[in-house]
Design an enzyme around this catalytic site. Structure first.
Site, PDB file in Angstrom:
ATOM      1  CE  LYS A  20      36.268  51.662  63.081  1.00  0.00           C
ATOM      2  NZ  LYS A  20      35.472  52.573  62.203  1.00  0.00           N
ATOM      3  CE1 TYR A  60      37.306  50.113  57.661  1.00  0.00           C
ATOM      4  CE2 TYR A  60      39.361  50.787  58.694  1.00  0.00           C
ATOM      5  CZ  TYR A  60      38.015  50.501  58.782  1.00  0.00           C
ATOM      6  OH  TYR A  60      37.374  50.593  59.994  1.00  0.00           O
ATOM      7  CG  ASN A 123      32.659  54.680  63.271  1.00  0.00           C
ATOM      8  OD1 ASN A 123      33.801  54.265  63.456  1.00  0.00           O
ATOM      9  ND2 ASN A 123      31.976  54.427  62.166  1.00  0.00           N
ATOM     10  CG  HIS A 126      35.577  46.870  61.552  1.00  0.00           C
ATOM     11  ND1 HIS A 126      35.178  47.348  60.325  1.00  0.00           N
ATOM     12  CD2 HIS A 126      35.710  45.525  61.404  1.00  0.00           C
ATOM     13  CE1 HIS A 126      35.093  46.335  59.472  1.00  0.00           C
ATOM     14  NE2 HIS A 126      35.417  45.218  60.103  1.00  0.00           N
ATOM     15  CD  GLU A 137      36.250  42.884  57.772  1.00  0.00           C
ATOM     16  OE1 GLU A 137      35.934  43.844  57.044  1.00  0.00           O
ATOM     17  OE2 GLU A 137      35.636  42.586  58.808  1.00  0.00           O
TER      18      GLU A 137
END
Ligand code: GDP
Ligand code: MG
Length: 160
Positions: A20, A60, A123, A126, A137
């Site tokens: 990310k 998402y 965080n 992914h 995905e």
């Protein structure tokens, strides 16, 4: 069914992994890729993307009712994402274990989030949560021709 490493029909699963914008900005790309590479997984695709809002919202989609959905999409679109496909036996589940719990406050030391993050909204990485999710995905982020067909010649030293 899994065949021996010397045969080409070995059943393998794939997972979608993305570093990310916090991870890329913080200079953690090499550190994260190294963990998957050293484990023995095979890199099948990788690209640098600044995701569109549409891409992030599609990715998402399951979280669209959550209060953090808007900020999450904005965060994912805010900078560089390294999108990857990794392949190997059990890579979806083991990849999630390597990544650690969603909230880095609860991620075990030794995991990527446990070692490299603090806040749930930052965080770092992914990883797909199931084989079917991974297929979905991978289809969102990559064209079929971007998945590279190559022989991981070292596989005889990774798989019995
Ligand atoms: P993951 O599969 O471990 O990434 O977790 P989820 O699929 O549940 O959530 C997707 C992402 O949304 C997480 O990685 C976090 O970046 C973010 N997220 C999840 N829960 C929260 C939350 O409670 N607050 C905020 N700010 N972000 C969250
Ligand atoms: Mg998830």
């Amino acid at each position: 069914a899994r065949k021996s490493a010397g045969q080409t029909t070995m059943q393998m699963e794939r997972t979608f992994i993305a570093i990310k914008p916090d991870g890329t900005n913080r200079g953690l790309i090499g550190e994260i890729i190294a963990r998957f590479e050293k484990k023995g997984y095979k890199l099948v695709a990788m690209k640098a993307v600044k995701p569109s809002k549409e891409l992030a919202e599609t990715h998402y989609d399951a979280l669209k009712e959550k209060p953090f959905f808007g900020p999450l999409v904005e965060f994912i679109c805010s900078g560089l994402v390294i999108a990857m496909v990794w392949e190997g036996t059990g890579v979806v589940k083991t990849g999630r274990q390597m990544i650690g719990a969603t909230n880095p406050l609860e991620s075990a030391p030794g995991t990527i989030r446990g070692d490299l993050g603090i806040d749930v909204g930052r965080n770092v990485i992914h990883g797909s949560d199931a084989v079917e999710t991974a297929e979905r995905e991978i289809g969102i982020w990559f064209k079929p021709e971007e998945l590279v067909d190559w022989d991981q010649t070292v596989k005889q030293w990774i798989y019995e």
